[in-house]
Motif scaffolding. Sequence first.
Motif, PDB file in Angstrom:
ATOM      1  N   ASN A 316       0.815  -1.216   0.000  1.00  0.00           N
ATOM      2  CA  ASN A 316       0.000   0.000   0.000  1.00  0.00           C
ATOM      3  C   ASN A 316       0.846   1.264   0.000  1.00  0.00           C
ATOM      4  N   ALA A 317       2.110   1.140  -0.366  1.00  0.00           N
ATOM      5  CA  ALA A 317       3.027   2.286  -0.400  1.00  0.00           C
ATOM      6  C   ALA A 317       4.230   1.901  -1.260  1.00  0.00           C
ATOM      7  N   ASP A 318       5.241   2.789  -1.309  1.00  0.00           N
ATOM      8  CA  ASP A 318       6.466   2.485  -2.040  1.00  0.00           C
ATOM      9  C   ASP A 318       7.033   1.153  -1.568  1.00  0.00           C
ATOM     10  N   VAL A 319       7.573   0.381  -2.518  1.00  0.00           N
ATOM     11  CA  VAL A 319       8.243  -0.876  -2.175  1.00  0.00           C
ATOM     12  C   VAL A 319       9.748  -0.629  -2.248  1.00  0.00           C
ATOM     13  N   HIS A 320      10.426  -0.801  -1.126  1.00  0.00           N
ATOM     14  CA  HIS A 320      11.836  -0.425  -1.023  1.00  0.00           C
ATOM     15  C   HIS A 320      12.814  -1.544  -1.364  1.00  0.00           C
ATOM     16  N   CYS A 321      12.414  -2.805  -1.150  1.00  0.00           N
ATOM     17  CA  CYS A 321      13.403  -3.874  -1.234  1.00  0.00           C
ATOM     18  C   CYS A 321      12.757  -5.188  -1.649  1.00  0.00           C
ATOM     19  N   VAL A 322      13.580  -6.065  -2.226  1.00  0.00           N
ATOM     20  CA  VAL A 322      13.102  -7.365  -2.700  1.00  0.00           C
ATOM     21  C   VAL A 322      14.226  -8.378  -2.589  1.00  0.00           C
ATOM     22  N   ASP A 323      13.873  -9.640  -2.334  1.00  0.00           N
ATOM     23  CA  ASP A 323      14.858 -10.722  -2.358  1.00  0.00           C
ATOM     24  C   ASP A 323      14.172 -12.000  -2.811  1.00  0.00           C
TER      25      ASP A 323
END
Length: 487
Positions: A316-323
């Motif tokens: 529901n907002a910016d997505v900062h990181c992924v793995d």
Amino acid sequence: MEEASSPLSQPKKRGRPKGTKRSTTEETETSPHKMKPTAAGNKKAAVVVDDKYSNWKSVVPILYDWLANHNLMWPSLSCRWGPLLEQAKNKNRQRLYLSEQTDGSVPNTLVIANCDVVKPKVAAAEHISQFNEEARSPFVKKYKTIIHPGEVNRIRELPQNKNIVATHTDCPEVLIWDIETQPNRHAVLGAAESHADLVLTGHADNAEFALAMCPTEPYVLSGGKDKYVVLWSIHDHISTLTGESTNPPGSIVKTADSATLGPRGIFQGHTDTVEDVQFCPTSTQEFCSVGDDSCLILWDARVGTNPITKVEKAHNADVHCVDWNPHDANFILTGSADHSVCMFDRRNLTSDGVGSPVHKFEEHKAPVLCVQWCPDKSSVFGSSAEDGCVNIWDYEQVGKKIERGTPNAAPGLFFKHCGHRDKVVDFHWNVDDPWTVVSVSDDVETTSGGGTLQIWRMSDLIYRPRDEVLTELEDFKAHVAGCGPKA
């Protein structure tokens, strides 16, 4: 090193302010840690932080097998383990990469350190608990300094050769460094910048955070403000290639002194800044990205530059990181400004066009900045956030009856590292030393400046199978009873 006059006034994105140096009294490493609030609200926050920290420190000998605290003069936005250098009876020596984000009174640097990693069940409880918050740990020794052209926002090591690292700064290019061949530099005001060994071009605007290295081939992936995901292969590099004057506006790299390399592909599908990227662990051509458009996108370079799957409203907002899970390529983690971590199964990513995670992990009290799967157990991962905590989760525990730990803990949460005073901007599991983590916090807002680097390993009594732990404790109890005075 000269004293900084004041922090810069413009904060960095994601709440990461420009570097602020510690005061002269703090540099002596002997004065007690003092909070220096500037307003009533900050003072109240400082008291909360200190209470949390004091409670944490009182249980350190129980929770940790080893912990090292290293005071940083300047904040560091990234920390990574490098190659293993030596193995000894009680400790291993290993490279550690971090950065110094300064206020301009001295250059920004990429720091290469040698770290002594104490082996499991070697450190004494007294040693673990009696560290000085204002001191630099004897386990961390600076080995080499590279004067970086701009702030080091992100560091990633090449898995095939961990002496090769990539960095992101506030410019469109990705910089590639050979740590062993780069000269050691003295970071003083006016010193010339070090020259990267290779400069990767292809972005049309600044690429600040999204950066990844392929686990199986020397491929590099990047994302930026231009909304692009860009792929390179270092195999394509020809050492005799010289730089041309083709850098986009805003470039700060002098390509006349460095070799340059163009991309294999530019992938377009995001509608806002790309914040993080990651390769699929089983493919050099498949990868994913997340961004400020709240989307998670999967790509396959074999079929073109358009998205394979686009997950709208992954958060529901910016997505900062992924793995991407290195043990099971079906599972992908995302962390967001909405304070949550989501786990997605790529076989079933959406429902009615909206993101449908397998589970949403909610415990952080502020935006999540980093997520990473544990290399030692396929169901375990960590997340760090601006609330100053590194949370360790096990998705296999979701839905199970809680038999140990805090009864009111969020489902799946089994460990909480609370040793930092401010936002934990990065952490990294050590693949060469099981269950060992390095984490770094930017302490500008809660102290007079600088940062904290911590290396820690939780007690194995926390993550080992319950029956195995109970048996060991019973055996220890019987041993202690047998050592008592004889009748």
